[in-house]
Design an enzyme around this catalytic site. Structure first.
Site, PDB file in Angstrom:
ATOM      1  N   ARG A 287       4.714  90.909 -26.961  1.00  0.00           N
ATOM      2  CA  ARG A 287       5.076  90.394 -27.961  1.00  0.00           C
ATOM      3  C   ARG A 287       5.588  89.610 -28.977  1.00  0.00           C
ATOM      4  NH1 ARG A 287       8.663  94.168 -24.584  1.00  0.00           N
ATOM      5  NH2 ARG A 287       8.216  96.132 -24.979  1.00  0.00           N
ATOM      6  N   LYS A 317      13.165  91.459 -25.760  1.00  0.00           N
ATOM      7  CA  LYS A 317      13.514  93.311 -25.926  1.00  0.00           C
ATOM      8  C   LYS A 317      13.989  93.861 -24.368  1.00  0.00           C
ATOM      9  CE  LYS A 317      11.344  97.874 -27.947  1.00  0.00           C
ATOM     10  NZ  LYS A 317      10.151  98.262 -28.540  1.00  0.00           N
ATOM     11  N   ARG A 384      -1.679  92.940 -28.614  1.00  0.00           N
ATOM     12  CA  ARG A 384      -1.048  93.609 -27.052  1.00  0.00           C
ATOM     13  C   ARG A 384      -1.689  94.289 -26.974  1.00  0.00           C
ATOM     14  NH1 ARG A 384       3.698  93.689 -24.817  1.00  0.00           N
ATOM     15  NH2 ARG A 384       5.047  95.551 -24.493  1.00  0.00           N
ATOM     16  N   HIS A 407       7.057  97.757 -20.616  1.00  0.00           N
ATOM     17  CA  HIS A 407       7.872  98.630 -20.899  1.00  0.00           C
ATOM     18  C   HIS A 407       7.092 100.020 -19.285  1.00  0.00           C
ATOM     19  CE1 HIS A 407       3.289  98.998 -22.774  1.00  0.00           C
ATOM     20  NE2 HIS A 407       3.282  99.248 -22.097  1.00  0.00           N
ATOM     21  N   TYR A 416      -0.460 103.737 -25.705  1.00  0.00           N
ATOM     22  CA  TYR A 416      -2.771 102.866 -25.787  1.00  0.00           C
ATOM     23  C   TYR A 416      -3.757 103.905 -25.650  1.00  0.00           C
ATOM     24  CZ  TYR A 416       0.913  99.180 -25.481  1.00  0.00           C
ATOM     25  OH  TYR A 416       2.058  98.150 -25.873  1.00  0.00           O
TER      26      TYR A 416
END
Length: 472
Positions: A287, A317, A384, A407, A416
């Protein structure tokens, strides 16, 4: 932003370790926020018990209770005007709502009010006035959105541990609530919902609802935003192929040639930092913010970093992790471990106030500006997505790819899988077919070898029999 009043709230969070990862989803972020609210509520209830013990020791005939995020005074009082005296005693137990929030400051206020009410009861001078009838509380509720926005930060961090991550989250909530609402409107559920309804773009409406939800939770405004909770369908993205990524990085050098001579001496080499940033996003699937929040430059340049990992800081994050590269050869090809570029990174960060999230956000937005400046056909976040798709095509397990991107597997697959373009799908299918064809060839060759082995075995048996016959 911090002051003595806020310090006691942050001290109450001292023994809390926030969830290290929110898994990158809205649900994950909500669970993290809920953990912190529950932690603070536990602290408040513990202190509430102490308040009631003090009131009892002082023989005050009033106690304090918590209800739906507010503190109430409980006492036996003369019958309220308009109420029925069902027991015929002329008295009844009431819970008085004085619009006191259930937080550490509210406890102090509630205790003071309890002592004051206790004195009135003891002196038999209690009377039902606007204050105890709750009419003053109703007046206090008539605040505008602008009034509450001025207090938003102060109140928000009474239920959230102050970290770089939570500061960024608050900035997100504050800026969107401010942008999409009318500060002069009363802070009512109806007005806030009307503000959301006036937003045309689906994603803007979704993000505004998330922010306004946090705003309402902070100020205990009852509101139902469930109809806005579903994430909209993603717009199409231009996910670059590996060839396009390799071609894209050369556009920064092209800019150097075409930019002209009228360039400020202080920023003439700044393009090199953004070229380096481009390379890091491509190699690690980071990110953008994960490059600028407390980067571990020493580790990146260290000889001990034999796996060439980038350490993502715990304030990011989804918490800390070590990101592994895909196409490790790009690190050398893009010259990503050149100390010059890392020094430029450190200098760029040092000029920003780390507690001012508008400034950190400005750095990440600068990446997008440079992508447009050098005329790239995709956005920073697309690198990404390209990393995730490349990992899938290379056969990297979903769990490993998701962990590397920071994540959950659910977020990974939901986010994705939808970005597979026709070309990407063709590439994936062709690679799968190639592997299958290779397997078929190996299987056929294995079958031929088995037949040949059987023929040779029979030949050997035949020779053995002939030798035995001759020797007999």
């Amino acid at each position: 932003m911090q002051n003595q009043g806020q310090d006691k709230y942050q001290q109450a969070f001292a023994d809390l370790e926030p969830l290290s990862s929110t898994d990158g989803s809205f649900l994950g972020s909500s669970l993290q926020a809920q953990q912190q609210r529950e932690h603070m509520r536990t602290k408040v209830l513990q202190d509430l018990d102490k308040v009631n013990l003090r009131l009892k020791s002082a023989k005050t005939k009033v106690s304090v209770r918590e209800s739906n995020g507010s503190l109430q005074l409980r006492a036996t009082l003369p019958i309220k005007p308009g109420d029925k005296d069902t027991n015929g005693t002329g008295r009844k137990q009431y819970n008085l709502s004085l619009n006191i929030p259930a937080n550490l400051d509210g406890l102090k206020t509630a205790e003071e009010e309890a002592y004051e009410l206790g004195k009135l009861i003891a002196r038999k001078t209690f009377e039902w006035n606007d204050k105890y009838l709750g009419k003053e509380a109703t007046k206090k509720d008539s605040q505008t959105i602008g009034d509450l926005l001025e207090k938003f930060a102060e109140e928000y961090f009474k239920t959230h541990k102050r970290t770089t991550k939570s500061e960024h989250t608050f900035f997100y909530y504050f800026s969107r609530t401010q942008r999409y609402t009318n500060s002069k409107d009363l802070a009512t559920a109806e007005n806030l919902i009307n503000s959301i309804e006036q937003i045309d773009k689906e994603w803007a409406r979704y993000n505004a609802a998330r922010a306004i939800s946090a705003f309402c939770i902070t100020f205990n405004i009852e509101i139902d935003l469930s109809q806005y909770s579903k994430m909209p369908d993603r717009n199409s993205r231009n996910i670059p192929t590996d060839a396009e990524i390799l071609s894209g990085i050369t556009k920064f050098e092209d800019y150097l040639v075409t930019r002209g001579n009228q360039v400020n001496e202080d920023v003439k080499d700044s393009w090199q930092l953004w070229r380096w940033t481009y390379g890091m996003l491509a190699v690690f699937g980071l990110r953008p913010r994960e490059i600028f929040i407390n980067p571990n430059i020493d580790w990146w340049l260290s000889k001990e970093n034999i796996d060439l990992t980038w350490k993502v800081d715990k304030e990011c994050k989804t918490g800390e992790r070590q990101a592994l590269p895909l196409h490790k050869e790009w690190i050398d090809e893009f010259d990503l471990r050149n100390p010059k570029y890392l020094e430029m990174l450190a200098t760029a960060i040092s000029k920003k106030d780390k507690t001012n999230h508008a400034e950190i956000t400005a750095l990440t937005q600068r990446i997008s500006w440079w992508f447009r400046k050098v005329e790239l056909d995709f956005k920073p976040y697309d690198l990404r997505h390209a990393w995730a798709i490349r990992a899938h095509i290379l056969g990297i397990p979903i769990k490993a790819a998701a962990d590397n991107l920071g994540h959950s597997m659910q977020v990974h697959t939901q986010t994705y899988q939808r970005w597979f373009s026709l070309d990407m799908r063709k590439l994936a299918i062709n690679q799968a077919l190639t592997k299958r064809n290779e397997f078929e060839v190996i299987r056929e060759e294995n079958a031929k070898l088995q037949i040949e082995n059987e023929r040779l075995r029979m030949e050997i048996e035949k020779l053995k029999m002939e030798i035995a016959y001759k020797n007999s």
